[in-house]
Design an enzyme around this catalytic site. Structure first.
Site, PDB file in Angstrom:
ATOM      1  N   ARG A  22       0.824  -1.216   0.000  1.00  0.00           N
ATOM      2  CA  ARG A  22       0.000   0.000   0.000  1.00  0.00           C
ATOM      3  C   ARG A  22       0.854   1.260   0.000  1.00  0.00           C
ATOM      4  O   ARG A  22       0.409   2.310  -0.456  1.00  0.00           O
ATOM      5  CB  ARG A  22      -0.922  -0.009   1.207  1.00  0.00           C
ATOM      6  CG  ARG A  22      -1.943  -1.123   1.084  1.00  0.00           C
ATOM      7  CD  ARG A  22      -3.124  -0.838   1.934  1.00  0.00           C
ATOM      8  NE  ARG A  22      -4.135  -1.866   1.799  1.00  0.00           N
ATOM      9  CZ  ARG A  22      -5.165  -1.987   2.594  1.00  0.00           C
ATOM     10  NH1 ARG A  22      -5.332  -1.136   3.588  1.00  0.00           N
ATOM     11  NH2 ARG A  22      -6.050  -2.927   2.415  1.00  0.00           N
ATOM     12  N   ASP A  33     -14.132  12.838  10.626  1.00  0.00           N
ATOM     13  CA  ASP A  33     -13.235  11.758  10.208  1.00  0.00           C
ATOM     14  C   ASP A  33     -11.806  12.289  10.149  1.00  0.00           C
ATOM     15  O   ASP A  33     -11.580  13.510  10.061  1.00  0.00           O
ATOM     16  CB  ASP A  33     -13.645  11.196   8.838  1.00  0.00           C
ATOM     17  CG  ASP A  33     -13.139   9.777   8.621  1.00  0.00           C
ATOM     18  OD1 ASP A  33     -13.913   8.820   8.838  1.00  0.00           O
ATOM     19  OD2 ASP A  33     -11.949   9.616   8.249  1.00  0.00           O
TER      20      ASP A  33
HETATM   21  C1  SAM Z   1     -14.755   1.536   8.224  1.00  0.00           C
HETATM   22  S1  SAM Z   1     -15.059   3.258   8.277  1.00  0.00           S
HETATM   23  C2  SAM Z   1     -16.578   3.277   9.232  1.00  0.00           C
HETATM   24  C3  SAM Z   1     -17.559   4.304   8.735  1.00  0.00           C
HETATM   25  C4  SAM Z   1     -18.906   4.341   9.467  1.00  0.00           C
HETATM   26  N1  SAM Z   1     -18.732   4.686  10.860  1.00  0.00           N
HETATM   27  C5  SAM Z   1     -19.641   3.035   9.344  1.00  0.00           C
HETATM   28  O1  SAM Z   1     -19.675   2.245  10.309  1.00  0.00           O
HETATM   29  O2  SAM Z   1     -20.168   2.747   8.272  1.00  0.00           O
HETATM   30  C6  SAM Z   1     -13.840   3.769   9.472  1.00  0.00           C
HETATM   31  C7  SAM Z   1     -13.528   5.277   9.414  1.00  0.00           C
HETATM   32  O3  SAM Z   1     -12.811   5.634  10.593  1.00  0.00           O
HETATM   33  C8  SAM Z   1     -11.873   6.613  10.254  1.00  0.00           C
HETATM   34  N2  SAM Z   1     -10.824   6.665  11.289  1.00  0.00           N
HETATM   35  C9  SAM Z   1      -9.861   5.764  11.550  1.00  0.00           C
HETATM   36  N3  SAM Z   1      -9.064   6.190  12.551  1.00  0.00           N
HETATM   37  C10 SAM Z   1      -9.562   7.393  12.939  1.00  0.00           C
HETATM   38  C11 SAM Z   1      -9.170   8.349  13.919  1.00  0.00           C
HETATM   39  N4  SAM Z   1      -8.109   8.156  14.719  1.00  0.00           N
HETATM   40  N5  SAM Z   1      -9.901   9.473  14.032  1.00  0.00           N
HETATM   41  C12 SAM Z   1     -10.972   9.689  13.236  1.00  0.00           C
HETATM   42  N6  SAM Z   1     -11.384   8.838  12.291  1.00  0.00           N
HETATM   43  C13 SAM Z   1     -10.690   7.700  12.141  1.00  0.00           C
HETATM   44  C14 SAM Z   1     -11.354   6.185   8.884  1.00  0.00           C
HETATM   45  O4  SAM Z   1     -10.790   7.269   8.170  1.00  0.00           O
HETATM   46  C15 SAM Z   1     -12.623   5.636   8.233  1.00  0.00           C
HETATM   47  O5  SAM Z   1     -13.241   6.593   7.409  1.00  0.00           O
END
Ligand code: SAM
Length: 290
Positions: A42, A151
């Site tokens: 990646r 996010d």
């Molecule tokens: C798998 S998605 C989940 C989206 C939504 N909550 C759902 O359940 O459908 C996970 C999201 O968490 C965000 N994320 C990961 N680590 C994070 C952090 N430390 N602070 C804020 N967002 C974070 C990622 O960028 C990603 O967009």
């Protein structure tokens, strides 16, 4: 086992650990050692884009270059998953609508103000889903309502603000709600209706940034679904502290269906709804603090 990626640098274990620790310190996402090869694949495009020859130099770039914070965002972007869609985890949403929404209406009747936070909202589907469900309830039409989506990734937040989606994002959307809350904008594409958008705002926020979280307004409900699955125990504790602090006393936390607060939940009460298990920040003694 032959390698098919000749010409591309391999990541040593030492380099893997340095990069993993750097990403972890930034956002709490922990990449296991058995994911070294995935990380390597990646991050290759990042090295290529920057003309960097090996992962040791890339790590130094991430630590010391003037562009390091933009590059760290790009690296984390390539290592995280943003999978999401409208009306994800319908059983939980049903419990929210049928059991929590009436409680929230009653609790906040004196302020007629409601705040929801979709923490880790990805491209916005979750935040818009919640706004649509609040509209569907018909209980908050003349209330001051905000669903805040935050996010870590600015790229997905730009998609969220655009509010235009294709079939994959809509795959679990009930047809009547598709009809009611979206406007067709092209072949197989729809846009969220303006009155739903008016209830939703998006902002950049790193859940690992404890000091920065003070800028997030207090919420009645936090949805933090499918975010902490990528965190280790220490990072989860940190993020749960942030969420607890940003919840109104008596406010609710809803996690993804594969997540729970076992061994972490001392600061939250477990609430058994008929249709789901949710968590609640305890009320302050005497019901103060709202
Ligand atoms: C798998 S998605 C989940 C989206 C939504 N909550 C759902 O359940 O459908 C996970 C999201 O968490 C965000 N994320 C990961 N680590 C994070 C952090 N430390 N602070 C804020 N967002 C974070 C990622 O960028 C990603 O967009």
């Amino acid at each position: 086992m032959p390698r098919f990626d000749e010409g591309r640098p391999e990541m040593t274990l030492e380099e893997f650990r340095l990069l993993r620790d750097h990403v972890y310190a930034h956002c709490g996402i922990l990449i296991h050692e058995n994911m070294k090869f995935v990380m390597e694949r990646r991050l290759w495009p990042r090295l290529e884009a920057l003309g960097i020859q090996d992962f040791g130099s890339y790590h130094r770039y991430l630590r010391y270059d003037a562009q390091r914070s933009a590059e760290l965002e790009a690296a984390v972007e390539s290592l995280t998953t943003h999978e999401t869609y409208f009306f994800r985890e319908p059983a939980q949403l049903k419990a929210f609508c049928e059991e929590l929404v009436p409680i929230l209406e009653k609790r906040n009747a004196h302020t007629r103000r409601l705040r929801l936070w979709s923490a880790g909202c990805s491209s916005g589907e979750e935040a818009y889903t919640l706004a649509m469900l609040l509209k569907e309830s018909g209980r908050f039409d003349d209330w001051d309502v905000e669903v805040l989506g935050t996010d870590l990734s600015r790229r997905v937040l730009a998609v969220a603000r655009r509010a235009e989606y294709g079939p994959s994002a809509l795959r679990a959307t009930p047809p009547d709600l598709l009809e009611r809350y979206f406007i067709p904008v092209g072949v197989n594409r729809v846009r969220v209706r303006d009155d739903v958008k008016a209830w939703v705002n998006f902002g950049h926020h790193n859940l690992s940034d404890v000091a920065g979280s003070q800028l997030v307004p207090r919420s009645d409900v936090v949805f933090c679904r499918n975010v902490m699955i990528y965190f280790d125990l220490a990072a989860r504790r940190r993020v749960l502290g942030v969420i607890r602090d940003r919840l109104c006393p008596g406010g609710y936390l809803l996690l993804g269906h594969a997540e729970n607060l076992l061994s972490l939940g001392a600061d939250f009460e477990l609430v058994h709804l008929k249709g789901d298990l949710v968590y609640r920040r305890p009320e302050l003694p005497g019901g103060e603090g709202r």
